[in-house]
Design a protein around this motif. Structure first.
Motif, PDB file in Angstrom:
ATOM      1  N   GLN A  42      48.257  37.645  30.819  1.00  0.00           N
ATOM      2  CA  GLN A  42      49.420  36.847  31.218  1.00  0.00           C
ATOM      3  C   GLN A  42      49.227  36.244  32.610  1.00  0.00           C
ATOM      4  OE1 GLN A  42      53.083  39.089  31.292  1.00  0.00           O
ATOM      5  NE2 GLN A  42      54.339  37.273  31.554  1.00  0.00           N
ATOM      6  N   ILE A  43      48.770  37.030  33.541  1.00  0.00           N
ATOM      7  CA  ILE A  43      48.571  36.564  34.919  1.00  0.00           C
ATOM      8  C   ILE A  43      47.513  35.466  34.960  1.00  0.00           C
ATOM      9  CG2 ILE A  43      47.687  37.239  37.199  1.00  0.00           C
ATOM     10  CD1 ILE A  43      49.076  40.014  36.635  1.00  0.00           C
ATOM     11  N   ARG A  44      46.377  35.686  34.264  1.00  0.00           N
ATOM     12  CA  ARG A  44      45.333  34.665  34.241  1.00  0.00           C
ATOM     13  C   ARG A  44      45.831  33.374  33.593  1.00  0.00           C
ATOM     14  NH1 ARG A  44      41.183  35.886  31.102  1.00  0.00           N
ATOM     15  NH2 ARG A  44      42.055  37.804  30.273  1.00  0.00           N
ATOM     16  N   GLY A  45      46.645  33.496  32.552  1.00  0.00           N
ATOM     17  CA  GLY A  45      47.211  32.312  31.906  1.00  0.00           C
ATOM     18  C   GLY A  45      48.130  31.546  32.837  1.00  0.00           C
ATOM     19  N   LEU A  46      48.946  32.263  33.568  1.00  0.00           N
ATOM     20  CA  LEU A  46      49.853  31.613  34.515  1.00  0.00           C
ATOM     21  C   LEU A  46      49.064  30.914  35.618  1.00  0.00           C
ATOM     22  CD1 LEU A  46      52.551  34.424  34.803  1.00  0.00           C
ATOM     23  CD2 LEU A  46      52.863  32.173  33.737  1.00  0.00           C
ATOM     24  N   GLU A  47      48.009  31.570  36.095  1.00  0.00           N
ATOM     25  CA  GLU A  47      47.195  30.981  37.161  1.00  0.00           C
ATOM     26  C   GLU A  47      46.433  29.747  36.676  1.00  0.00           C
ATOM     27  OE1 GLU A  47      46.075  34.925  39.826  1.00  0.00           O
ATOM     28  OE2 GLU A  47      44.773  34.360  38.166  1.00  0.00           O
ATOM     29  N   SER A  48      45.786  29.863  35.542  1.00  0.00           N
ATOM     30  CA  SER A  48      44.922  28.770  35.093  1.00  0.00           C
ATOM     31  C   SER A  48      45.705  27.575  34.548  1.00  0.00           C
ATOM     32  CB  SER A  48      43.926  29.263  34.051  1.00  0.00           C
ATOM     33  OG  SER A  48      44.590  29.709  32.894  1.00  0.00           O
ATOM     34  N   ASN A  49      46.884  27.815  34.014  1.00  0.00           N
ATOM     35  CA  ASN A  49      47.683  26.723  33.462  1.00  0.00           C
ATOM     36  C   ASN A  49      48.734  26.209  34.439  1.00  0.00           C
ATOM     37  OD1 ASN A  49      46.382  26.760  30.919  1.00  0.00           O
ATOM     38  ND2 ASN A  49      47.594  28.547  30.358  1.00  0.00           N
ATOM     39  N   GLU A  50      48.754  26.804  35.619  1.00  0.00           N
ATOM     40  CA  GLU A  50      49.710  26.416  36.666  1.00  0.00           C
ATOM     41  C   GLU A  50      51.139  26.360  36.127  1.00  0.00           C
ATOM     42  OE1 GLU A  50      48.322  22.959  38.759  1.00  0.00           O
ATOM     43  OE2 GLU A  50      46.338  23.802  39.018  1.00  0.00           O
ATOM     44  N   ASP A  55      57.683  33.123  42.712  1.00  0.00           N
ATOM     45  CA  ASP A  55      56.733  33.973  43.429  1.00  0.00           C
ATOM     46  C   ASP A  55      57.085  35.442  43.234  1.00  0.00           C
ATOM     47  OD1 ASP A  55      55.307  31.812  44.358  1.00  0.00           O
ATOM     48  OD2 ASP A  55      56.241  31.819  46.350  1.00  0.00           O
ATOM     49  N   GLU A  56      58.378  35.742  43.236  1.00  0.00           N
ATOM     50  CA  GLU A  56      58.832  37.123  43.092  1.00  0.00           C
ATOM     51  C   GLU A  56      58.373  37.710  41.748  1.00  0.00           C
ATOM     52  OE1 GLU A  56      62.991  39.641  42.801  1.00  0.00           O
ATOM     53  OE2 GLU A  56      63.023  37.660  43.720  1.00  0.00           O
ATOM     54  N   HIS A  57      58.579  36.962  40.666  1.00  0.00           N
ATOM     55  CA  HIS A  57      58.181  37.452  39.347  1.00  0.00           C
ATOM     56  C   HIS A  57      56.657  37.583  39.250  1.00  0.00           C
ATOM     57  CE1 HIS A  57      58.397  38.336  35.122  1.00  0.00           C
ATOM     58  NE2 HIS A  57      57.646  37.283  34.821  1.00  0.00           N
ATOM     59  N   PHE A  58      55.943  36.618  39.774  1.00  0.00           N
ATOM     60  CA  PHE A  58      54.482  36.653  39.741  1.00  0.00           C
ATOM     61  C   PHE A  58      53.954  37.871  40.501  1.00  0.00           C
ATOM     62  CE2 PHE A  58      50.210  35.084  41.013  1.00  0.00           C
ATOM     63  CZ  PHE A  58      49.692  34.916  39.741  1.00  0.00           C
ATOM     64  N   LEU A  59      54.529  38.146  41.660  1.00  0.00           N
ATOM     65  CA  LEU A  59      54.112  39.297  42.451  1.00  0.00           C
ATOM     66  C   LEU A  59      54.459  40.604  41.746  1.00  0.00           C
ATOM     67  CD1 LEU A  59      54.969  38.077  46.055  1.00  0.00           C
ATOM     68  CD2 LEU A  59      52.713  38.295  44.998  1.00  0.00           C
ATOM     69  N   GLU A  60      55.575  40.634  41.009  1.00  0.00           N
ATOM     70  CA  GLU A  60      55.945  41.825  40.237  1.00  0.00           C
ATOM     71  C   GLU A  60      54.900  42.103  39.155  1.00  0.00           C
ATOM     72  OE1 GLU A  60      59.855  41.067  38.700  1.00  0.00           O
ATOM     73  OE2 GLU A  60      60.811  41.360  40.654  1.00  0.00           O
ATOM     74  N   LEU A  61      54.457  41.046  38.467  1.00  0.00           N
ATOM     75  CA  LEU A  61      53.433  41.205  37.432  1.00  0.00           C
ATOM     76  C   LEU A  61      52.138  41.744  38.033  1.00  0.00           C
ATOM     77  CD1 LEU A  61      53.913  37.889  35.392  1.00  0.00           C
ATOM     78  CD2 LEU A  61      54.603  40.201  34.707  1.00  0.00           C
ATOM     79  N   LYS A  62      51.740  41.178  39.163  1.00  0.00           N
ATOM     80  CA  LYS A  62      50.500  41.615  39.804  1.00  0.00           C
ATOM     81  C   LYS A  62      50.623  43.048  40.333  1.00  0.00           C
ATOM     82  CE  LYS A  62      47.788  38.521  41.718  1.00  0.00           C
ATOM     83  NZ  LYS A  62      47.224  37.522  42.616  1.00  0.00           N
ATOM     84  N   ALA A  63      51.805  43.411  40.832  1.00  0.00           N
ATOM     85  CA  ALA A  63      52.020  44.776  41.329  1.00  0.00           C
ATOM     86  C   ALA A  63      51.972  45.775  40.177  1.00  0.00           C
ATOM     87  CB  ALA A  63      53.354  44.868  42.070  1.00  0.00           C
ATOM     88  N   GLU A  64      52.555  45.405  39.030  1.00  0.00           N
ATOM     89  CA  GLU A  64      52.503  46.294  37.871  1.00  0.00           C
ATOM     90  C   GLU A  64      51.061  46.482  37.404  1.00  0.00           C
ATOM     91  OE1 GLU A  64      54.167  46.817  33.302  1.00  0.00           O
ATOM     92  OE2 GLU A  64      54.914  45.138  34.480  1.00  0.00           O
TER      93      GLU A  64
END
Length: 84
Positions: A42-50, A55-64
């Motif tokens: 999910q994180i790679r998809g969000l990053e590569s597809n912009e 930011d808060e939700h993205f950081l939550e995913l990365k923290a998990e």
């Protein structure tokens, strides 16, 4: 690095045998590994597809993902210390 793959076998190549074994014998490890891989995908998809995401939700995913990686590592270390 954006879009970088964080497969457990790439993150912990020294524990390849333990990863394979625990995925098939330890349901907790298996569930955690599946969630870790879901988050990584999910994180790679969000990053590569912009994809727009807060930011808060993205950081939550990365923290998990990071917390799961730490927990999985602890299980790998503990398993590797068990007598054969």
């Amino acid at each position: 690095m954006l879009g970088e793959n964080h497969l457990l076998t790439q993150e912990f190549p020294e524990y390849l045998a333990a990863i394979i074994e625990l995925k098939s014998t330890n349901s907790t490890f298996c569930k955690m590994a599946k969630r870790y891989h879901q988050l990584d995908h999910q994180i790679r998809g969000l990053e590569s597809n912009e994809v727009p995401i807060s930011d808060e939700h993205f950081l939550e995913l990365k923290a998990e993902r990071a917390a799961l990686k730490d927990q999985l590592y602890q299980l790998l270390v503990a398993h590797s210390k068990l007598p054969s």
